[in-house]
Enzyme design. Structure first.
Site, short mmCIF file in Angstrom:
data_model
loop_
_atom_site.label_atom_id
_atom_site.label_comp_id
_atom_site.label_asym_id
_atom_site.label_seq_id
_atom_site.Cartn_x
_atom_site.Cartn_y
_atom_site.Cartn_z
N GLY A 1 26.83 -48.15 -12.98
CA GLY A 1 25.99 -49.32 -13.24
C GLY A 1 26.61 -50.59 -12.70
O GLY A 1 27.27 -50.60 -11.66
N SER A 2 26.43 -51.65 -13.43
CA SER A 2 26.78 -52.97 -12.89
C SER A 2 28.25 -53.12 -12.55
O SER A 2 28.60 -53.99 -11.74
CB SER A 2 26.38 -54.06 -13.88
OG SER A 2 25.02 -53.90 -14.21
N THR A 3 29.11 -52.33 -13.14
CA THR A 3 30.52 -52.45 -12.75
C THR A 3 30.67 -52.04 -11.29
O THR A 3 31.64 -52.42 -10.63
CB THR A 3 31.43 -51.59 -13.64
OG1 THR A 3 30.84 -50.30 -13.79
CG2 THR A 3 31.61 -52.19 -15.01
#
Lengths: 579, 146
Positions: A295-297
């Site tokens: 995801g956003s990481t």
């Protein structure tokens, strides 16, 4: 005349005796002696002492202790009469019944059950296993004929549940069956020896008879990089997060940003390895085995790529809408509806905008993004070598479909494990050099000499300049007013990190599962530790900033405090997020 | 010996002092000159007995046997003592192991946290640092909760 006859008869008798003597002593003698010796002689295996597993400070996490397997010769037990022995315990009856009555309170087993085990005609029957040495001494003192014991080892984990998911467990033959016990089994188990000696009726060694054998070689002790206190804190906070957010599980990683030493790798709901009733399938570790979409990481890699190739600067200006349509027609949208915003690259990262990331990241080729992901270590083994660990999956550009090609820019359409994500952030923290993640620090052989283990090579992934810029951008996530990771702040320290919310494959294969995360490092101006928190299917909120960031704050704060890392006292100087 | 005794006695009896005295009326020396020649004979029945020597040999042999027996007994005793000491050593090692295990369990962080809470202690929230280079105090200290 009669005298002579008597003399002859006596002489014949004496001759007969002499002949028999010669036969027994000289003819049969050696053979009979050999038979007797073989009956006395016995060879036992001397088990090797299994090595200990220690934490980075030398605290014992796993050790082996002497236990006894108590057995009986049922034919001999039947002949026991306590009344005849003044040292024997006072019990009624004789034989197996009396022995059962005498032993029952000591072994804490009902006398009837014990009596059944003692009754019979077997020469060898195990009565009790894993008996403490003190208990065996009491039983030995009773003088029950036919009772004996063989020494064995039992693996003991003094810390209880702390680090249990990493340590694993051993099977009944003292061989590692999971975790570090299995991975390091060759180092930990020594070489058993053997002993051949002659023994008397009661089992004692006959001293004058020869004794041969080989000594057992004990196993080596292994020093891990785990810090017991930080592991305990990580596990405690993981358990607290599960009850607070209603998540399925929580995984916490704590890593030394500079060396890659894993200080903690924690699972919520870790079971006590000393409890033999825990089934094998509950002794695993999600922290090790679980792969998920970052995801956003994953946006951090995209940003690093843009900066490294000079495609964009942290202050580059973008006009970001709620949705963005890529060149091939695929449309991506943000997690929150919003109007058109004027965001810099730093702002896109701070607000974790999917559409903004795809917009900026479209300037990179699919191959360039794939290469950068591989350089960061995704899709490859972490180097920890734990059993059950998976390397995740990063598809080559040719194998990606139209949507995935852009989805990887914001951390979807690829799978990673928790340590790989931590390594990405450690790379940024460590000036663009990815340190080798490792769990084993060194070994101490039976000779007492400690040998440090080579952790592996570091890899240059991005330049120092890129890493510094990225660090400054990541500080905005925590420190900035629009940052999604405000709850990850650690009072007094500068923290850089990224929240993440990923859709993951659910049980039925569709994207029905959620992974909320926060991964970051501190102190941002001189990074020491990287902490990653991953929450599976939280019920209270799907956002990493709400569910994972508070756990990060507590674990990072504790770890910096524990290691005595002083804050710098300076303040963050974030990039402007809007223009 | 008895036959020689008798012979000597007969010789003595034949040597008659009275007859000798009659013949020696003329003088004493003719009686000595005419008698049989005398020889000194070893005293009979005074042969040395072999018994003491035999007894001495027997005593030496017996003594050696007894000594060998005693040595063997001592060796066997030594073996049993050494075995007992090994047992004691093993027991002490086991006791040490048990106590070490108790110490390890009591000092595990979970147990320490439990004990500390029971005593009413609270975990520290933060610590401050004193930078010696410029005397600045870094970090924030707050009173512990509760």
């Amino acid at each position: 005349m009669r005298q002579r006859w008597i003399a002859i008869v006596v002489l014949v008798a004496l001759l007969g005796f002499a002949a028999k003597l010669v036969e027994v002593q000289l003819v049969d003698g050696p053979g009979l002696a050999e038979n007797a010796r073989m009956e006395r002689e016995t060879t036992t295996t001397v088990p090797a002492q299994r090595g200990d597993i220690l934490d980075t400070n030398g605290v014992v996490l796993a050790t082996s202790e002497v236990r006894y397997t108590v057995w009986v010769d049922q034919t001999l037990v039947a002949t026991w009469d306590p009344a005849k022995d003044p040292d024997a315990p006072v019990v009624d009856g004789t034989g197996a019944l009396a022995a059962a009555r005498a032993m029952a309170p000591v072994l804490d087993v009902p006398a009837a059950e014990l009596g059944a085990a003692l009754n019979g005609t077997k020469r060898y029957k195990v009565v009790a296993r894993d008996v403490l040495p003190a208990t065996w001494r009491v039983l030995q003192g009773m003088g029950i004929t036919g009772l004996g014991a063989d020494p064995t080892q039992q693996r003991v984990y003094p810390s209880g549940t702390t680090a249990a998911n990493l340590l694993g467990y051993v099977n009944s033959e003292q061989q590692g069956a999971g975790g570090l016990e299995r991975q390091l089994d060759a180092t930990l188990s020594g070489t058993p020896g053997s002993e051949t000696y002659e023994r008397g009726r009661g089992g004692q060694k006959i001293p004058d008879a020869g004794q041969t054998g080989t000594a057992a070689v004990p196993g080596s002790d292994v020093t891990t990089t785990v810090d017991q206190d930080i592991q305990y804190k990580a596990q405690t906070e993981a358990d607290a997060a599960v009850s607070k957010t209603g998540a399925s599980w929580v995984v916490v990683v704590v890593e030394d940003s500079r060396t890659g030493a894993v200080l903690a790798l924690a699972d919520s709901g870790t079971k006590d390895p000393n409890d033999p009733s825990v089934p094998a399938d509950q002794r695993g570790s999600q922290a090790v085995q679980w792969t998920f979409e970052p995801g956003s990481t994953g946006k951090v890699i995209t940003m690093a790529n843009l900066l490294e190739h000079g495609v964009a600067k942290p202050t580059s200006k973008y006009t970001v809408g709620y949705t963005y349509a890529a060149d091939n027609g695929e449309v991506f949208h943000d997690s929150h509806e919003h109007g058109t915003e004027k965001l810099t690259l730093a702002g896109i990262l701070a607000e974790s905008s999917n559409s903004g990331t795809v917009q900026a990241g479209s300037a990179l080729s699919s191959q360039a993004q794939y290469d950068m992901m591989r350089k960061f270590g995704l899709g490859q083994a972490t180097g920890l070598g734990l059993p059950g660990e998976s390397s995740g999956l990063v598809r080559e550009p040719a194998a990606m479909d139209g949507r995935s090609r852009y989805a990887v820019l914001f951390g979807q359409a690829l799978t990673v494990n928790a340590v790989q994500v931590a390594d990405v952030f450690s790379t940024v923290a460590n000036g663009g050099v990815r340190p080798p993640a490792h769990l084993v620090q060194g070994t101490t052989g039976p000779d007492g000499v400690y040998h440090a283990q080579d952790p592996g090579r570091s890899t240059r992934v991005v330049s120092q300049k890129t890493a510094s810029q990225l660090t400054r951008m990541l500080e905005s996530v925590v420190d900035g007013e629009d940052g999604t990771g405000a709850k990850a702040a650690v009072p007094g320290y500068r923290v850089a990190g990224k929240t993440g919310t990923a859709e993951a494959a659910g049980a039925n294969g569709s994207l029905s599962s959620i992974v909320a995360s926060f991964v970051g490092f501190a102190p941002a101006d001189d990074p020491r530790l990287t902490v990653g928190v991953f929450v599976k299917d939280p019920k209270s909120s799907i956002f990493g900033g709400e569910t994972a960031a508070p756990v990060f704050s507590k674990v990072m704060g504790f770890s910096l405090d524990d290691l005595g890392v002083a804050p710098s006292g300076t303040k963050a100087d974030p990039y402007k997020t809007t223009w | 010996m008895s036959t020689t005794d008798g012979a000597t006695a007969r010789v003595l009896r034949q040597f008659d002092p009275a007859g000798g005295q009659e013949r020696s009326a003329a003088g004493a020396s003719p009686a000595v000159a005419n008698g049989p020649r005398l020889r000194v004979v070893r005293a009979p029945g005074a042969d040395r007995s072999r018994a003491p020597f035999a007894l001495l040999c027997g005593a030496v042999v017996l003594g050696a046997l007894v000594l060998a027996l005693l040595l063997n007994v001592q060796m066997a005793h030594g073996s049993f003592v050494s075995q007992q000491l090994e047992v004691d050593l093993a027991r002490t090692a086991q006791d040490t192991q048990k106590l070490q295990s108790q110490v390890d369990a009591a000092s595990s962080p979970a147990q320490l946290a439990r004990s500390a809470r029971e005593l009413g202690m609270q975990p520290r929230s933060s610590q401050a640092f004193l930078r010696l280079a410029d005397g600045k105090v870094l970090g924030a200290t707050k009173p512990a909760d509760g």
